[in-house]
Scaffold this motif. Structure first.
Motif, PDB file in Angstrom:
ATOM      1  N   GLU A 101       0.761  -1.153  -0.158  1.00  0.00           N
ATOM      2  CA  GLU A 101       0.089  -0.084  -0.102  1.00  0.00           C
ATOM      3  C   GLU A 101       0.948   1.088  -0.132  1.00  0.00           C
ATOM      4  O   GLU A 101       2.263   1.293   0.510  1.00  0.00           O
ATOM      5  N   THR A 102       0.301   2.316  -0.378  1.00  0.00           N
ATOM      6  CA  THR A 102       0.922   3.629  -0.563  1.00  0.00           C
ATOM      7  C   THR A 102       1.117   4.195   0.903  1.00  0.00           C
ATOM      8  O   THR A 102       0.266   3.850   1.864  1.00  0.00           O
ATOM      9  N   ASP A 103       1.948   5.054   1.055  1.00  0.00           N
ATOM     10  CA  ASP A 103       2.252   5.835   2.234  1.00  0.00           C
ATOM     11  C   ASP A 103       1.259   6.960   2.492  1.00  0.00           C
ATOM     12  O   ASP A 103       1.245   7.572   1.418  1.00  0.00           O
ATOM     13  N   ALA A 104       0.253   6.838   3.256  1.00  0.00           N
ATOM     14  CA  ALA A 104      -0.754   7.888   3.600  1.00  0.00           C
ATOM     15  C   ALA A 104      -0.214   9.363   3.367  1.00  0.00           C
ATOM     16  O   ALA A 104      -0.987  10.135   3.339  1.00  0.00           O
ATOM     17  N   ASN A 105       0.907   9.627   3.934  1.00  0.00           N
ATOM     18  CA  ASN A 105       1.473  10.845   4.106  1.00  0.00           C
ATOM     19  C   ASN A 105       2.596  11.349   3.021  1.00  0.00           C
ATOM     20  O   ASN A 105       2.915  12.535   2.705  1.00  0.00           O
ATOM     21  N   ALA A 106       2.549  10.434   1.956  1.00  0.00           N
ATOM     22  CA  ALA A 106       3.551  10.814   0.842  1.00  0.00           C
ATOM     23  C   ALA A 106       2.663  11.604  -0.244  1.00  0.00           C
ATOM     24  O   ALA A 106       1.274  11.556  -0.325  1.00  0.00           O
ATOM     25  N   GLN A 107       3.447  12.373  -0.895  1.00  0.00           N
ATOM     26  CA  GLN A 107       2.947  13.327  -1.751  1.00  0.00           C
ATOM     27  C   GLN A 107       3.068  12.931  -3.129  1.00  0.00           C
ATOM     28  O   GLN A 107       3.794  11.799  -3.188  1.00  0.00           O
ATOM     29  N   THR A 108       2.090  13.274  -4.019  1.00  0.00           N
ATOM     30  CA  THR A 108       2.189  12.946  -5.462  1.00  0.00           C
ATOM     31  C   THR A 108       3.432  13.236  -6.180  1.00  0.00           C
ATOM     32  O   THR A 108       3.896  14.332  -5.831  1.00  0.00           O
ATOM     33  N   ALA A 109       4.000  12.420  -7.132  1.00  0.00           N
ATOM     34  CA  ALA A 109       5.301  13.046  -7.833  1.00  0.00           C
ATOM     35  C   ALA A 109       4.704  12.310  -9.248  1.00  0.00           C
ATOM     36  O   ALA A 109       4.156  11.605  -9.559  1.00  0.00           O
ATOM     37  N   ASP A 110       6.051  12.807 -10.036  1.00  0.00           N
ATOM     38  CA  ASP A 110       6.284  12.220 -11.410  1.00  0.00           C
ATOM     39  C   ASP A 110       7.226  11.356 -11.464  1.00  0.00           C
ATOM     40  O   ASP A 110       8.238  11.361 -10.750  1.00  0.00           O
ATOM     41  N   LEU A 111       6.896  10.207 -12.446  1.00  0.00           N
ATOM     42  CA  LEU A 111       8.048   8.968 -12.654  1.00  0.00           C
ATOM     43  C   LEU A 111       8.457   9.505 -14.042  1.00  0.00           C
ATOM     44  O   LEU A 111       7.503   9.237 -15.056  1.00  0.00           O
ATOM     45  N   THR A 112       9.594   9.583 -14.314  1.00  0.00           N
ATOM     46  CA  THR A 112      10.272   9.908 -15.585  1.00  0.00           C
ATOM     47  C   THR A 112      11.200   8.786 -15.807  1.00  0.00           C
ATOM     48  O   THR A 112      12.119   8.497 -15.346  1.00  0.00           O
ATOM     49  N   MET A 113      10.839   7.950 -17.143  1.00  0.00           N
ATOM     50  CA  MET A 113      11.657   6.962 -17.548  1.00  0.00           C
ATOM     51  C   MET A 113      12.280   7.259 -18.926  1.00  0.00           C
ATOM     52  O   MET A 113      11.769   7.551 -19.854  1.00  0.00           O
ATOM     53  N   GLU A 114      13.638   6.697 -18.897  1.00  0.00           N
ATOM     54  CA  GLU A 114      14.104   6.561 -20.200  1.00  0.00           C
ATOM     55  C   GLU A 114      13.777   5.524 -21.121  1.00  0.00           C
ATOM     56  O   GLU A 114      13.774   4.191 -20.531  1.00  0.00           O
ATOM     57  N   LEU A 115      13.703   5.634 -22.599  1.00  0.00           N
ATOM     58  CA  LEU A 115      13.317   4.441 -23.093  1.00  0.00           C
ATOM     59  C   LEU A 115      14.819   3.759 -23.847  1.00  0.00           C
ATOM     60  O   LEU A 115      14.897   2.592 -23.980  1.00  0.00           O
TER      61      LEU A 115
END
Length: 294
Positions: free
Chosen positions: A201-215
Motif C-alpha cells: 500500500e501507499t504511504d498515506a503521508n506521501a505526496q504525489t510525484a512524477d515518474l520519468t523513464m528513459e527508453l
C-alpha cells in the motif's frame, strides 16, 4: 493460465537410530519439501514466472515457530540458506511465503521512483499463503490447485504494473527517430509491503510525484507501482525533442494489486493516440483510446 512449477526442498532429514521408515515418519522430525509456482503468465520473473539465480524467499508457519526462514534459488532449485524447516508432530500446519526475502521481515518500506525501476525484482513483491502439510504429507504446495477442486496457494503479485508500447503513426518513422522517454504524473511512489499479510500500500503521508523513464531505444516499457486510487494518469512522451501529452484512463478508478495495465501509445505527427487499457495476469487492463496534442 499456464504456470511454471518450481520445487525447492530442505533435503536433510534428522533420522532416529533405527531402520524402519514408518518409525522415522512417526518419531523423528521430517523436513518440509516445498513446491511453489507464481500464478501469472508473463515471461520474466519481475513480471511473472521465472526465478533468477540467487532469488530468495521467506517462509513462515506458526505452530513450530518458524518465522521468515530464507530459501534461495540456486542451480534450478530452492534450498535453505541456514535453518531447515522440520515437522515436529503429525498434525497439519499452514505455511506462508513472500518475495523478495528481507532479513528483518515485517513491514518493509520502499520507493518506486526511477532509480528503483532499474531493479524491478526488488520491488516486485510476491506473497503466497494457505499451503498445508504434515509429517505424513511433507510437501508444502504453494500452487494453484483450483482446476482440481482445490485452492489457490500460489505466489501472487502484490503490486500494480503499467506497460506502455509505443507505435509509429502518420508522419512518424521510428527507424530514424524514436521516443526517448516518458513521464507519468500524479503518482504516489512511496509505500510499504507487509511480509506477514502480503499487503502492499501507499504511504498515506506521501505526496504525489512524477515518474520519468528513459527508453534507450526500447519501444515497450513497464513500471511497477504501489496499488492506489487513481482515475487517470498524465502522460508525456518525448519525441523529436518535443513533449507529446495525453491522459491514461485507469479502469475502475484504481491501480489494483496483481494487475498489469497495458496501453498502446501511437505517436503521430501532431499528437498521440492511446489505446484502451487491457488487464493481464499480472492481469492486463486496457484503458481506452486517448488523443494527445503537442
Amino acid at each position: 493460465m499456464k504456470t511454471r512449477l518450481f520445487t525447492f526442498a530442505a533435503l536433510a532429514l534428522a533420522l532416529a537410530a533405527c531402520t524402519n521408515d514408518e518409525e522415522n515418519l512417526n518419531d523423528g522430525p521430517v523436513a518440509a519439501v516445498i513446491n511453489a509456482e507464481i500464478s501469472d503468465a508473463v515471461s520474466t520473473r519481475a513480471s511473472g514466472t521465472a526465478w533468477a539465480e540467487r532469488d530468495e524467499i521467506g517462509i513462515s508457519e506458526s505452530r513450530f515457530g518458524y518465522t521468515n526462514v530464507p530459501y534461495r534459488w540456486e542451480s534450478g532449485k530452492f534450498t535453505p540458506t541456514g535453518t531447515i524447516i522440520f515437522f515436529q508432530d503429525d498434525d497439519p500446519t499452514t505455511f506462508s511465503a513472500y518475495y523478495p526475502y528481507d532479513a528483518d521481515g515485517g513491514t518493509l518500506t520502499a520507493t518506486t521512483d526511477a532509480t528503483a525501476q532499474q531493479n524491478q525484482p526488488a520491488i516486485d513483491f510476491l506473497y503466497a499463503t494457505g499451503a498445508t502439510a504434515s509429517t505424513h504429507n511433507p510437501e508444502v504446495n504453494f500452487t494453484d490447485d483450483t482446476d482440481a477442486g482445490g485452492t489457490d496457494c500460489s505466489f501472487h503479485h502484490c503490486m500494480s504494473q503499467i506497460t506502455l508500447t509505443f507505435k509509429e503513426g502518420s508522419g512518424v518513422d521510428f527507424s530514424t527517430i524514436k521516443p526517448t522517454g516518458y513521464t507519468l504524473s500524479g503518482l504516489v511512489l512511496e509505500g510499504s509491503f507487509d511480509t506477514t499479510t502480503g499487503t502492499a500500500e501507499t504511504d498515506a503521508n506521501a505526496q504525489t510525484a512524477d515518474l520519468t523513464m528513459e527508453l534507450d531505444g526500447a519501444l515497450t516499457s513497464s513500471v511497477i507501482l504501489f496499488p492506489q486510487t487513481k482515475a487517470s494518469i498524465g502522460l508525456s512522451v518525448y519525441y523529436n525533442s518535443q513533449p507529446y501529452t495525453a491522459t491514461l484512463t485507469v479502469p475502475d478508478g484504481a491501480l489494483k494489486a496483481g494487475n498489469n495495465y497495458t496501453y498502446t501509445v501511437t505517436v503521430r505527427n501532431k499528437d498521440l493516440s492511446i489505446s484502451s487499457a487491457t488487464i493481464s495476469d499480472w492481469n492486463p487492463v486496457n484503458g481506452g483510446n486517448v488523443n494527445a496534442d503537442l
